[in-house]
Design an enzyme around this catalytic site. Structure first.
Site, PDB file in Angstrom:
ATOM      1  N   ARG A 176     -19.917  44.419  60.988  1.00  0.00           N
ATOM      2  CA  ARG A 176     -19.878  45.510  60.007  1.00  0.00           C
ATOM      3  C   ARG A 176     -18.906  45.103  58.910  1.00  0.00           C
ATOM      4  NH1 ARG A 176     -17.216  50.030  62.245  1.00  0.00           N
ATOM      5  NH2 ARG A 176     -15.480  49.581  60.854  1.00  0.00           N
ATOM      6  N   GLU A 213     -12.522  44.753  54.703  1.00  0.00           N
ATOM      7  CA  GLU A 213     -12.443  43.803  55.814  1.00  0.00           C
ATOM      8  C   GLU A 213     -13.840  43.575  56.365  1.00  0.00           C
ATOM      9  OE1 GLU A 213     -10.016  45.446  58.890  1.00  0.00           O
ATOM     10  OE2 GLU A 213     -11.379  47.109  59.303  1.00  0.00           O
ATOM     11  N   ASN A 250     -15.734  43.048  60.169  1.00  0.00           N
ATOM     12  CA  ASN A 250     -15.542  43.244  61.601  1.00  0.00           C
ATOM     13  C   ASN A 250     -16.585  42.452  62.370  1.00  0.00           C
ATOM     14  OD1 ASN A 250     -13.536  45.733  61.557  1.00  0.00           O
ATOM     15  ND2 ASN A 250     -15.155  46.177  60.089  1.00  0.00           N
ATOM     16  N   SER A 254     -18.083  49.505  65.628  1.00  0.00           N
ATOM     17  CA  SER A 254     -18.380  50.780  66.281  1.00  0.00           C
ATOM     18  C   SER A 254     -18.962  51.815  65.326  1.00  0.00           C
ATOM     19  CB  SER A 254     -17.104  51.339  66.912  1.00  0.00           C
ATOM     20  OG  SER A 254     -16.147  51.625  65.906  1.00  0.00           O
ATOM     21  N   LYS A 296      -7.386  38.738  59.216  1.00  0.00           N
ATOM     22  CA  LYS A 296      -7.090  38.955  57.797  1.00  0.00           C
ATOM     23  C   LYS A 296      -6.735  37.633  57.123  1.00  0.00           C
ATOM     24  CE  LYS A 296      -7.433  43.443  58.381  1.00  0.00           C
ATOM     25  NZ  LYS A 296      -7.696  43.450  59.833  1.00  0.00           N
ATOM     26  N   LYS A 301      -0.734  43.506  55.382  1.00  0.00           N
ATOM     27  CA  LYS A 301      -1.616  43.595  56.545  1.00  0.00           C
ATOM     28  C   LYS A 301      -1.301  42.536  57.588  1.00  0.00           C
ATOM     29  CE  LYS A 301      -5.730  45.717  54.499  1.00  0.00           C
ATOM     30  NZ  LYS A 301      -7.201  45.671  54.486  1.00  0.00           N
ATOM     31  N   GLU A 305      -6.833  44.361  64.602  1.00  0.00           N
ATOM     32  CA  GLU A 305      -8.079  45.068  64.361  1.00  0.00           C
ATOM     33  C   GLU A 305      -7.969  46.460  64.965  1.00  0.00           C
ATOM     34  OE1 GLU A 305     -10.526  43.859  62.498  1.00  0.00           O
ATOM     35  OE2 GLU A 305      -9.343  42.059  62.197  1.00  0.00           O
ATOM     36  N   GLY A 306      -8.915  47.330  64.586  1.00  0.00           N
ATOM     37  CA  GLY A 306      -9.013  48.630  65.226  1.00  0.00           C
ATOM     38  C   GLY A 306      -8.290  49.760  64.532  1.00  0.00           C
ATOM     39  N   ARG A 340     -16.923  56.264  56.232  1.00  0.00           N
ATOM     40  CA  ARG A 340     -15.769  56.957  56.805  1.00  0.00           C
ATOM     41  C   ARG A 340     -14.972  57.577  55.661  1.00  0.00           C
ATOM     42  NH1 ARG A 340     -13.111  52.163  59.963  1.00  0.00           N
ATOM     43  NH2 ARG A 340     -14.018  51.118  58.161  1.00  0.00           N
TER      44      ARG A 340
END
Length: 508
Positions: free
Chosen positions: A139, A159, A161, A166, A335, A394, A398-399, A479
């Site tokens: 994603r 970013e 993924n 998810s 990153k 950064k 992740e997450g 989002r």
């Protein structure tokens, strides 16, 4: 519930003319929210409650926006068009072990988690990969960024993924929910269809996993009644609040022909006790052979409590099971890789087609290394300390979470050693389109608030290191969070799930 009249022509709407007038009358608003919450529960847009994350016997609706968020149609199309190239890019990078190790040379001096990942990558590469086919379910996340010089909105990558991408099941349900809400408000069906794009990431993700399962070494050599009989092993977190979002992918896999008894969910800790290699480097779970390992965990230091989890990860990576993703793709997911690719000539090492490389590079935001005593790094550090509001610091995590903003940037740069700084990158702070949204969360009142959104595009690449991979793009996630909220993940409680309301941007 509404009396708006529209033509049935399916053309991209105008934001000012077609988007519902805000604020919505309170009596209509309350009815819409109740209807949306009921719809969410009835259609699987749910997650485990914060008070009981380890069980599904107490669920709440996932956080969502009542209305879709206006998003420029041209930027949405651009994000779709660049996804296949992005998937191919990371597929290629993952096989270049030396490039990856060189990129992280300074990071691993102080970042233990990234160092452990790189150690596994080196070990399996030196030993020789037992399985050269790999799958990345990806994603790519973007924002519509207002250029400070032209004031035009452009697409900028936040970013990429490569592991545990998810919210696909929730995203497609919110798209359906928004079509219903707009219909209740009186929007004509043709306009709704034009504004809310088709969104089916679960089918695409399941197809990718089915493709890997059907093409694994085990599946090609041993089939039962004409079908593969290898296990699809799903690596999960110890406690998973968002388990139902993942389950929708499993259910779709069974629709595509995978026996549900062949889908097994276990943690990395359980892998240490239950998973082993045989003499042919097949991965054995109890008495069954594993064809595919699908990582929905393993992206965070919190998932590795001791050497047991790291040993289990190495065992999996040494096997001939197809990994989604394999360790090379996870190391490529940092990153640091994102920043190195932005340097002159680095992206072009992996994309020889000039136009394709340019289309990917066009989405890059400003990214800077903080390695050692490099004069360029020192100059950008000084500028970030003077104007921290223009940057995000950064780490490699992740997450969601872990980033530094504003005065935190100054403090971290001031007190970190040169080696410690090397574990971070600096990124230009984006200026996304601000819209008004009703953010609906369980057990909370809903107010109209200024908000910003992040668009994710799902895709996959499957193949080996010799032939061009099979790639596909399918589905999206939006989002949305309050304008002043810094972090952006749904899982960390910052954002809600949304969908884009596409419109032609004309400087509104």
């Amino acid at each position: 519930m509404g009396d708006r009249k529209h033509s049935s022509v399916e053309e991209i709407p105008s934001f000012k003319e077609d988007f519902p007038s805000l604020p919505i009358d309170s009596s209509i608003l309350n009815t819409l929210i109740e209807d949306a919450q009921d719809w969410a529960h009835a259609n699987g847009l749910v997650m485990r409650s914060s008070e009981n994350k380890s069980s599904s016997d107490s669920c709440i609706h996932a956080p969502f926006s009542l209305l879709p968020a206006p998003f420029p149609a041209s930027l949405y199309r651009q994000a779709l068009q660049v996804q296949d190239a992005t998937a191919r890019l990371y597929h290629r990078i993952a096989y270049d072990t030396q490039w990856l190790l060189n990129a992280h040379e300074n990071v691993i001096k102080t970042d233990e988690f990234t160092r452990n990942l790189c150690d596994i990558l080196k070990k399996v590469t030196d030993e020789g990969l037992a399985q050269r086919k790999t799958l990345v379910i990806q994603r790519s996340d973007y924002m519509s960024h207002k250029d400070p010089f032209t004031s035009e909105y452009t697409l900028k990558q936040v970013e990429v993924n490569n592991i545990a991408s998810s919210m696909g099941a929730h995203a497609e349900r919110v798209s359906s929910l928004h079509r219903r809400v707009l219909s209740l408000l009186g929007m004509e069906e043709g306009r709704i269809k034009a504004a809310i794009p088709h969104n089916k990431p679960v089918i695409m993700i399941a197809r990718a996993l089915f493709l890997a399962w059907n093409n694994s070494s085990l599946s090609l050599s041993r089939k039962e009644f004409g079908r593969p009989n290898g296990v699809i092993l799903v690596i999960v977190e110890d406690v998973n609040q968002n388990q139902i979002d993942q389950r929708h992918i499993e259910y779709e896999l069974t629709e595509q022909g995978v026996n549900p008894a062949l889908i097994k969910r276990i943690t990395l800790t359980q892998c240490h006790e239950s998973v082993k290699l045989d003499s042919d480097r097949h991965l054995i779970l109890d008495e069954s052979t594993v064809s595919v390992v699908y990582f929905r965990a393993g992206y965070s230091p919190d998932h590795y409590h001791s050497h047991k989890e790291w040993d289990a990860r190495l065992t999996i990576e040494r096997s001939d099971a197809i990994k989604a993703p394999w360790i090379g793709l996870q190391v490529a997911n940092t990153k640091k890789v994102q920043q190195v690719l932005a340097e002159d000539g680095q992206l072009e090492l992996f994309i020889s087609n000039f136009a394709e490389a340019a289309s990917v590079r066009q989405t890059f935001a400003g990214l800077w290394a903080l390695d050692g005593n490099d004069p360029v790094a020192e100059k950008i550090i000084k500028h970030a300390q003077a104007k921290p509001e223009g940057y995000v610091l950064k780490p490699q995590l992740e997450g969601g979470g872990g980033n530094f903003y504003g005065d935190e940037v100054c403090d971290k740069l001031l007190h970190a050693t040169a080696e410690e700084r090397s574990a971070y990158i600096l990124m230009e702070k984006l200026r996304p389109l601000v819209v008004q949204s009703y953010l609906v969360r369980a057990h909370n009142s809903t107010q109209l608030a200024e908000s910003v959104s992040e668009l994710g595009i799902y895709g996959y690449a499957f193949g080996n290191d010799i032939d061009p991979p099979v790639v596909a793009t399918g589905g999206h996630l939006l989002r949305t969070k309050g304008k002043l909220v810094l972090e952006g993940g749904v899982a960390v409680g910052a954002s809600v799930i949304d969908s884009p309301f596409l419109y032609e941007y004309r400087g509104e």
